[in-house]
Design a protein around this motif. Sequence first.
Motif, PDB file in Angstrom:
ATOM      1  N   SER A 225      66.902  30.805  35.839  1.00 40.78           N
ATOM      2  CA  SER A 225      68.163  29.195  35.379  1.00 40.78           C
ATOM      3  C   SER A 225      69.429  29.824  36.019  1.00 40.78           C
ATOM      4  CB  SER A 225      68.030  28.943  34.593  1.00 40.78           C
ATOM      5  OG  SER A 225      68.701  29.658  33.339  1.00 40.78           O
ATOM      6  N   TYR A 226      70.170  30.687  35.020  1.00 40.04           N
ATOM      7  CA  TYR A 226      71.358  31.571  36.649  1.00 40.04           C
ATOM      8  C   TYR A 226      71.532  31.953  37.080  1.00 40.04           C
ATOM      9  CZ  TYR A 226      75.308  34.947  34.910  1.00 40.04           C
ATOM     10  OH  TYR A 226      76.417  35.618  35.299  1.00 40.04           O
TER      11      TYR A 226
ATOM     12  N   ILE B 174      74.265  26.785  30.385  1.00 39.96           N
ATOM     13  CA  ILE B 174      73.757  26.172  31.871  1.00 39.96           C
ATOM     14  C   ILE B 174      73.405  24.942  31.887  1.00 39.96           C
ATOM     15  CG2 ILE B 174      72.607  26.950  33.642  1.00 39.96           C
ATOM     16  CD1 ILE B 174      72.081  30.100  32.646  1.00 39.96           C
TER      17      ILE B 174
ATOM     18  N   ASP C 298      66.047  41.708  39.530  1.00 41.02           N
ATOM     19  CA  ASP C 298      66.655  42.785  38.001  1.00 41.02           C
ATOM     20  C   ASP C 298      65.039  41.942  37.058  1.00 41.02           C
ATOM     21  OD1 ASP C 298      67.858  41.162  36.030  1.00 41.02           O
ATOM     22  OD2 ASP C 298      69.244  41.308  37.503  1.00 41.02           O
ATOM     23  N   PRO C 299      65.199  42.256  36.467  1.00 43.87           N
ATOM     24  CA  PRO C 299      63.941  42.404  35.446  1.00 43.87           C
ATOM     25  C   PRO C 299      64.593  41.459  34.317  1.00 43.87           C
ATOM     26  CG  PRO C 299      64.455  44.379  34.730  1.00 43.87           C
ATOM     27  CD  PRO C 299      65.401  43.854  35.991  1.00 43.87           C
ATOM     28  N   VAL C 300      66.174  41.047  33.781  1.00 42.97           N
ATOM     29  CA  VAL C 300      66.795  40.867  32.751  1.00 42.97           C
ATOM     30  C   VAL C 300      67.414  39.018  33.337  1.00 42.97           C
ATOM     31  CG1 VAL C 300      68.751  40.580  30.877  1.00 42.97           C
ATOM     32  CG2 VAL C 300      67.428  42.448  32.216  1.00 42.97           C
ATOM     33  N   ASN C 301      68.159  39.158  34.617  1.00 42.41           N
ATOM     34  CA  ASN C 301      68.998  37.937  34.656  1.00 42.41           C
ATOM     35  C   ASN C 301      67.661  36.745  35.017  1.00 42.41           C
ATOM     36  OD1 ASN C 301      71.465  38.238  34.780  1.00 42.41           O
ATOM     37  ND2 ASN C 301      71.575  39.439  37.071  1.00 42.41           N
ATOM     38  N   MET C 302      69.037  35.625  34.696  1.00 44.38           N
ATOM     39  CA  MET C 302      67.385  34.744  34.150  1.00 44.38           C
ATOM     40  C   MET C 302      67.610  33.498  35.594  1.00 44.38           C
ATOM     41  SD  MET C 302      67.977  33.461  30.277  1.00 44.38           S
ATOM     42  CE  MET C 302      69.177  32.736  30.293  1.00 44.38           C
TER      43      MET C 302
ATOM     44  N   MET D 117      72.247  29.122  39.615  1.00 43.21           N
ATOM     45  CA  MET D 117      73.592  28.293  38.781  1.00 43.21           C
ATOM     46  C   MET D 117      74.946  29.873  39.599  1.00 43.21           C
ATOM     47  SD  MET D 117      75.917  28.768  35.568  1.00 43.21           S
ATOM     48  CE  MET D 117      76.369  30.102  35.576  1.00 43.21           C
TER      49      MET D 117
ATOM     50  N   HIS E  58      78.851  37.712  37.944  1.00 42.96           N
ATOM     51  CA  HIS E  58      78.391  37.214  37.865  1.00 42.96           C
ATOM     52  C   HIS E  58      77.569  38.146  37.475  1.00 42.96           C
ATOM     53  CE1 HIS E  58      80.754  33.892  39.231  1.00 42.96           C
ATOM     54  NE2 HIS E  58      80.367  32.875  37.829  1.00 42.96           N
ATOM     55  N   GLN E  59      77.611  39.623  37.490  1.00 40.53           N
ATOM     56  CA  GLN E  59      76.617  40.358  37.348  1.00 40.53           C
ATOM     57  C   GLN E  59      74.770  40.837  37.856  1.00 40.53           C
ATOM     58  OE1 GLN E  59      76.669  39.041  33.409  1.00 40.53           O
ATOM     59  NE2 GLN E  59      78.886  39.500  33.953  1.00 40.53           N
ATOM     60  N   LEU E  60      74.944  39.776  39.411  1.00 37.26           N
ATOM     61  CA  LEU E  60      73.680  40.214  39.803  1.00 37.26           C
ATOM     62  C   LEU E  60      73.646  40.923  40.180  1.00 37.26           C
ATOM     63  CD1 LEU E  60      73.483  36.185  41.276  1.00 37.26           C
ATOM     64  CD2 LEU E  60      72.884  37.160  38.737  1.00 37.26           C
ATOM     65  N   LEU E  61      72.524  41.240  41.118  1.00 38.92           N
ATOM     66  CA  LEU E  61      72.746  43.122  41.972  1.00 38.92           C
ATOM     67  C   LEU E  61      72.385  43.162  43.132  1.00 38.92           C
ATOM     68  CD1 LEU E  61      72.289  46.035  40.782  1.00 38.92           C
ATOM     69  CD2 LEU E  61      70.517  45.572  40.795  1.00 38.92           C
TER      70      LEU E  61
ATOM     71  N   ARG F  93      74.965  49.923  36.708  1.00 36.40           N
ATOM     72  CA  ARG F  93      74.382  48.535  36.794  1.00 36.40           C
ATOM     73  C   ARG F  93      75.625  47.109  36.348  1.00 36.40           C
ATOM     74  NH1 ARG F  93      73.816  44.810  38.146  1.00 36.40           N
ATOM     75  NH2 ARG F  93      72.241  42.706  37.627  1.00 36.40           N
TER      76      ARG F  93
END
Lengths: 106, 155
Positions: free
Chosen positions: A45-46, B153, A39-43, A49, A95-98, B45
């Motif tokens: 590094s995140y 993080i 997805d375009p938002v999750n970083m 982790m 953790h809001q991952l798709l 989402r």
Amino acid sequence: MSKPTVTFRSATSPGIVHIDETDTKEKHDLPWNVIVHNDPVNMMSYVTMVFQRVFGYPRQKAEVLMMEVHRNGRSLVWSGSREQAEHYVHQLHGHQLLATLETSEP
Amino acid sequence: MTSFVIERVGEDAVCISGIDTATLALLREVPSILHYRSHPNVSKRMFPDVKPGDEQVTKEFHEAMDPDLEYLFASAEEILIQDVAKVREGTIEIPGTHVDAWMSALNQTRLILAELHDIDVGDMGRGEFDPDEKKDLAVLKIHFFGYILDLFIAL
């Protein structure tokens, strides 16, 4: 995908009766794959982790999977029993991952 | 922004310092963004379909898991709100156990902004912004909250 058939001998009439096997056994036996989608938002590094936290993967493996998500749009991050797969997907959603589930082709 | 610091204090606490007026205003804006969690465009989402193409499994998963997710998201939001209310002279000290809640609330905020403003990978990669444009402002906020998230993080 063609469904397997199970052959039963009918008790009430002679001959062979073909009955489609239900999906239930099939789904229990097949490995359930946990897929994480880009997805375009999750970083980066995140996501790394989260993979370390949810699956206990070492950083290097978590980064490889994260890069697979980033480059290919998706990555199979875990495979196994349905119950455990659902647990992992729930954790990833927390953790809001798709993340989604897929069953493997036999 | 250079004075903004997040650091561990002892074993059980985290100190956030260098919170200037603009940063505090943005942190105070978080609840009003998270308010959109149940917006139809956003909830897809935040509560994704677990097995697209398999209606039954997806429905059962939603029924079983969504209340737990909603509680998790709302709890994180509540913790952040309470902590931000304690900022004094640009500094707060939060319990180490609150770090996950902060990361959750910040990331929720980023995702919700992206859904509300239909932000894609191209928008995220742009280097020029017009702060008068709502979409550009949302992208800037996503990057800003991402900057803070990255500091957590790295703890």
